[in-house]
Design an enzyme around this catalytic site. Structure first.
Site, PDB file in Angstrom:
ATOM      1  CG  HIS A 210      -5.315  -9.305  -6.106  1.00  0.00           C
ATOM      2  ND1 HIS A 210      -6.634  -9.519  -5.749  1.00  0.00           N
ATOM      3  CD2 HIS A 210      -5.264  -8.010  -6.529  1.00  0.00           C
ATOM      4  CE1 HIS A 210      -7.339  -8.421  -5.934  1.00  0.00           C
ATOM      5  NE2 HIS A 210      -6.536  -7.493  -6.409  1.00  0.00           N
TER       6      HIS A 210
ATOM      7  CG  ASP B  56      -6.093 -12.498  -3.775  1.00  0.00           C
ATOM      8  OD1 ASP B  56      -5.203 -11.829  -3.210  1.00  0.00           O
ATOM      9  OD2 ASP B  56      -6.911 -12.015  -4.573  1.00  0.00           O
TER      10      ASP B  56
ATOM     11  CB  SER C  49      -8.750  -5.418  -7.696  1.00  0.00           C
ATOM     12  OG  SER C  49      -8.133  -5.120  -6.466  1.00  0.00           O
TER      13      SER C  49
ATOM     14  CD  GLU D 108      -2.743  -1.498   0.241  1.00  0.00           C
ATOM     15  OE1 GLU D 108      -2.807  -0.683  -0.690  1.00  0.00           O
ATOM     16  OE2 GLU D 108      -3.418  -2.531   0.268  1.00  0.00           O
TER      17      GLU D 108
END
Length: 747
Positions: A722, A690, A616, A207
């Protein structure tokens, strides 16, 4: 994870048809993912050598576009040369550690062979990882030297700033290798279990875009490094389901509202005098005294006597720039950014050679712009201004006082190169260097004498040129002309181009959209629609770039394909992003509904056959559209969706939603309160391994829909994470999407 000057696809296509043609072929999903790439030759990870004499890049094989070798372009001879054949270094099947697999997933690195590399400061060597070891390639000898020979995997390998050392992480500890003596020095040895040295924690990688946990000083005498203790982070026991077995994984996953890692930052002297390790000599800053928060960035000044770090508060409404003197570890805050929503991070901190000034990027005006400061934190002047975004600082010529940056002053849908003076009195009127409509991704040589422009538009796949600082093209590196030899040529006659336009959101803000009409378009007919969506923060779908092959395929299959960048998406300023603060899933869906309302005004759109697809955050958007706006969307394909924000990580989720314990925002942003609204056809797919958007998001939704006796379809991918990498997996996924819409919208 919308002016009305529409571009006519028919006019553009007419100009193409006039050209000499080879036999036209029908675009297939298998061809999209086969070699050679339809986009033409790639030059992945393109970089100047520090001396500016070469450009290096990774290039896929003609028979396997995802297997990369290391190539070079000599600016003097204008010749391309393969430097390293990856198979000559390691020809077996590459087996990666779990840590390296996760790291590559975070970096969005796919493929095999040489996937990353670094230049030496002297431009005489390159460093690259391969098969869990580290290799040093000498331009003089033309050979790759294996630096590490252990059964353990080395990650995050770096050449030191002056090229004398190689550093890397092994088994959660930091090591330094002397290229001169061939000896290795352990910087730390106590890393194990939950303790990690020099490594970026999960949210830093996923992130914060901080992929490392250690930083060399420019003079190579010191290293700043992190110590991470993961013990406060909750353990998520999850299953990674493969075709022939199930792995039960205990992953420390920081769910929203739960504790993060404990992290500290220190500095250590690099010493090869014979000590077993240097851990006892690390001077720690004691970041725990700053309270709950995140170590966002670390950067040295060029005098090697000071380094900076950026500390972001847990609520991400405050960002402090700290300055540390390595002699006494004095730590001072010299600059603070605040926001009533959140402060976006960036990589545009630049310390000038005089060690007295720096450039800083801030969104305090509502748009990201550049500012010149003294190192004591005193503001000198704003360098750029206006109701538009700076993308990134590209280069600074300190001798002439000129700086270059990329930005969106011309249009939010285009990216251009600009220049201005450090002593400017006209920050709102920089000089635009690039002219062609589209997206210009810029990389300068270290001395600023030239730059590489990777340009793309919706009419031109990426082409790469070498340019002088005034914008004059010096040579093509990859012209990528659509001639008879280009892989795209057999499909070019039938290629479809989007139209662009704008809509108005309910709060009056402008929404940009793009619309691609179907093949053999007949305005007297009505067509089904696929709305392609991402919709989340930090991303932008509607640009004048080359585009998306799924969009192209679906349009050629007879669909109108439509995208609108809703409020909350990127590159439009904070006022455009902020409506989603503690309100995810509401303004975004309102704007997607606004898009469908526009589609319903078009005579050639069948309002009863509008579908939506995203992956997503786009998967989350698809679910919310199908549940909250079922009278607008007849079918949806949701890929790897977030379903409950309490199941996602701290840094991303709390940035936009605050803490779960505060009010009912998380419940309102979850998909679960709205499942009763489903009336159309729904398909959900997810990777069963994932580790980003955990498979639990989908299984929890499966259970609720089943308990409600609500019909839906699912497709789960064993062993896939993912990104759902792998050629055949991607083919299968595109076929899944196309077949589902064929069954539900084209009947």
């Amino acid at each position: 994870m919308l002016r009305f000057s529409l571009l006519s696809a028919s006019v553009i296509l007419a100009s193409v048809v006039m050209q000499p043609q080879v036999e036209s072929k029908e675009l297939s999903i298998e061809r999209i993912f086969s070699s050679p790439s339809l986009s033409g030759d790639s030059m992945r990870a393109l970089r100047f050598s520090p001396d500016g004499q070469r450009l290096t890049y990774l290039k896929g094989r003609a028979d396997d576009a995802s297997h990369y070798d290391l190539w070079s372009y000599n600016l003097a001879t204008e010749k391309h040369q393969r430097l390293v054949n990856a198979d000559d270094v390691f020809a077996g099947e590459e087996v990666l550690s779990d840590e390296e697999k996760a790291r590559r997933e975070r970096l969005r690195l796919s493929g095999s062979g040489i996937v990353s590399y670094q230049w030496s400061a002297q431009s005489d060597a390159l460093l690259f990882p391969l098969a869990g070891d580290v290799y040093y390639y000498s331009l003089e000898t033309g050979k790759a030297r294996q630096i590490t020979h252990t059964e353990a995997f080395e990650t995050d390998a770096k050449l030191s700033p002056q090229g004398h050392y190689v550093s890397y992480i092994r088994e959660q500890n930091l090591y330094v290798y002397s290229l001169e003596t061939g000896t290795e020095q352990a910087i730390t040895r106590s890393g194990k279990d939950t303790i990690k040295y020099g490594m970026a924690e999960f949210v830093a990688q996923e992130e914060i875009d901080r992929m490392t946990g250690y930083w060399w000083s420019p003079n190579e005498r010191k290293i700043a490094l992190t110590r991470v203790d993961e013990s406060p982070v909750d353990i998520a026991v999850r299953s990674e389901i493969y075709a022939d077995h199930i792995d039960m994984i205990e992953q420390r996953y920081p769910f929203a509202g739960t504790p993060n890692v404990d992290i500290d930052l220190g500095v250590v002297d690099v010493d090869f005098s014979g000590a077993d390790n240097l851990e006892s000599g690390i001077k720690w800053l004691g970041l725990d005294e700053l309270g709950d928060g995140y170590l966002a960035r670390v950067k040295w000044l060029k005098d090697s006597q000071r380094f900076s770090y950026q500390w972001q508060s847990r609520d991400q409404q405050r960002l402090d720039l700290h300055m540390v003197d390595v002699n006494d570890t004095a730590d001072n805050v010299i600059l603070t950014e605040t926001s009533d929503s959140w402060v976006n991070l960036n990589d545009d901190l630049y310390f000038l050679d005089d060690n007295k000034h720096f450039i800083w990027a801030s969104e305090r005006s509502g748009y990201k712009h550049l500012y010149l400061y003294r190192v004591d934190g005193g503001l000198i002047r704003q360098l750029t201004s206006g109701d538009w975004q700076v993308d990134e600082l590209a280069a600074i010529d300190e001798k002439t006082g000129v700086f270059y940056f990329t930005g969106r002053e011309k249009s939010p849908l285009e990216l251009h190169l600009y220049r201005n003076q450090l002593n400017t009195t006209s920050p709102a009127t920089p000089s635009r260097i690039t002219e062609q409509e589209g997206m210009h991704h810029i990389q300068f040589a270290a001395d600023g004498s030239s730059y590489v422009d990777t340009f793309e538009s919706y009419k031109q796949p990426p082409q790469i040129s070498l340019n002088g600082p005034t914008g004059k093209r010096l040579t093509w590196l990859k012209e990528n002309k659509i001639d008879d030899q280009h892989p795209l040529k057999p499909y070019w006659r039938d290629w479809l181009y989007p139209e662009f336009g704008t809509l108005e959101a309910e709060d009056g803000q402008t929404l940009y959209y793009q619309l691609t009409k179907p093949a053999n378009f007949d305005s007297s007919k009505q067509y089904p629609v696929m709305v392609y969506v991402y919709g989340g923060p930090g991303a932008q779908v509607v640009t004048k770039g080359w585009g998306n092959y799924l969009v192209q395929y679906m349009a050629q299959q007879g669909y109108v394909v439509f995208s609108v960048d809703n409020r909350g998406s990127f590159n439009r300023g904070k006022a455009f992003e902020a409506p989603i603060y503690k309100n995810m899933g509401t303004p975004e869906i309102a704007d997607q509904i606004r898009g469908v309302e526009f589609l319903r005004t078009l005579d050639y759109v069948d309002p009863e056959r509008i579908g939506i697809h995203g992956h997503s955050y786009g998967g989350y958007m698809t679910l919310m559209a199908m549940f909250k706006a079922s009278n607008y969307f007849a079918a949806g394909v949701s890929g790897a969706p977030v379903t409950d924000w309490r199941l996602y990580d701290t840094h991303y989720t709390e940035r936009y939603m605050g803490m779960p314990q505060q009010g009912d925002a998380y419940e309102k942003a979850s998909v679960f309160p709205y499942t009763d609204g489903l009336s159309g056809d729904l398909m959900i797919y997810h990777g069963m391994a994932d580790d980003n958007v955990l498979f639990t998001h989908s299984t929890k939704l499966y259970k609720q829909l089943q308990d409600n006796a609500q019909p839906f379809q699912m497709m789960n991918y064993p062993g896939k994470k993912h990104s759902l990498n792998g050629k055949n997996t991607r083919i299968h996924r595109y076929q899944l999407i196309a077949n589902f819409f064929q069954q539900t919208l084209k009947q």
